[in-house]
Scaffold this motif. Structure first.
Motif: not given
Length: 232
Positions: A53-60, A81-90, A104-114
């Motif tokens: 795939p071109q992009l992976v949404l990845l948990d820690v 392949v590019d990666i966006i972290m979507v995780t509770a690990a801060g 590419f980016d690092y999103l910390v749970k809980p993730i807001l839609f915006d």
């Protein structure tokens, strides 16, 4: 300007509930196509080999390995392949290693839609820039670095003004964007977020100052004009 084909995305998340939320968020984003959901690191490796795939949404936190290990596996075997972290690990150490791995980016749970959709939009813009240019000037390079989160940023202590909480900030944005009418007053936003009008106004005015929202005066039939806030 050439249009991009749908961006193929692999979700790597062992929590089925969270994976479903990510899937639903992804479906609402233009230009993206889910190709698979992996619940373990080994399963993700299989998906990567077959689908690339071109992009992976990845948990820690995965059952069989840390997501950071998978970051370096991807960098070694799938450099496209590019990666966006979507995780509770801060933890700062994990964030730092993820950045070193070129996420590419690092999103910390809980993730807001915006915040989720803004990350995907930035990624799509990033790819569009790469697709439409064979040579970049300094300004375009700066934009690419900003998209990827690699541009210099202020100290975390000065990113937001005192009294502005990042989670509440995103909640206020979502409240205004979810409203389909003609804008909301500070009092209306305060009622929806469970806070006072003064608190709501502080967040709203800050969002206006950074161009996340816009404001205008609404003249009713009786009384003074009200300041209303709108999504950009």
């Amino acid at each position: 300007m050439r249009e991009l084909t749908p961006i193929e995305v692999l979700i790597v998340e062992d929590d089925l509930r969270v994976a479903e939320i990510n899937r639903r968020f992804l479906e609402k984003a233009d230009g993206f196509q889910l190709v698979g959901i992996a619940a373990t690191g080994e399963e993700a490796k299989d998906w990567l080999e077959v689908l690339q795939p071109q992009l992976v949404l990845l948990d820690v936190y995965l059952p069989d390995m840390k997501g950071i290990e998978l970051v370096w596996h991807i960098r070694q075997h799938y450099k496209h392949v590019d990666i966006i972290m979507v995780t509770a690990a801060g933890e700062i150490e994990i964030v730092q290693e993820a950045l070193r791995g070129g996420v590419f980016d690092y999103l910390v749970k809980p993730i807001l839609f915006d915040r989720f959709t803004r990350s995907l939009k930035n990624y799509r813009n990033h790819l569009q820039t790469l697709t439409n240019h064979r040579h970049l000037d300094q300004h375009q390079v700066d934009l690419l670095l900003r998209y990827t989160g690699q541009a210099p940023v202020p100290s975390l202590s000065v990113v937001l003004p005192k009294g502005i909480d990042p989670m509440t900030l995103e909640k206020v944005v979502q409240i205004v964007r979810d409203h389909s009418g003609g804008g909301l007053t500070a009092e209306q936003v305060g009622a929806r977020m469970g806070a006072s009008r003064t608190t709501a106004r502080r967040y709203l005015e800050y969002l206006v100052s950074i161009n996340r929202l816009k404001a205008d005066l609404s003249y009713g039939t009786v009384g003074r004009p009200e300041r209303k806030y709108f999504a950009v």
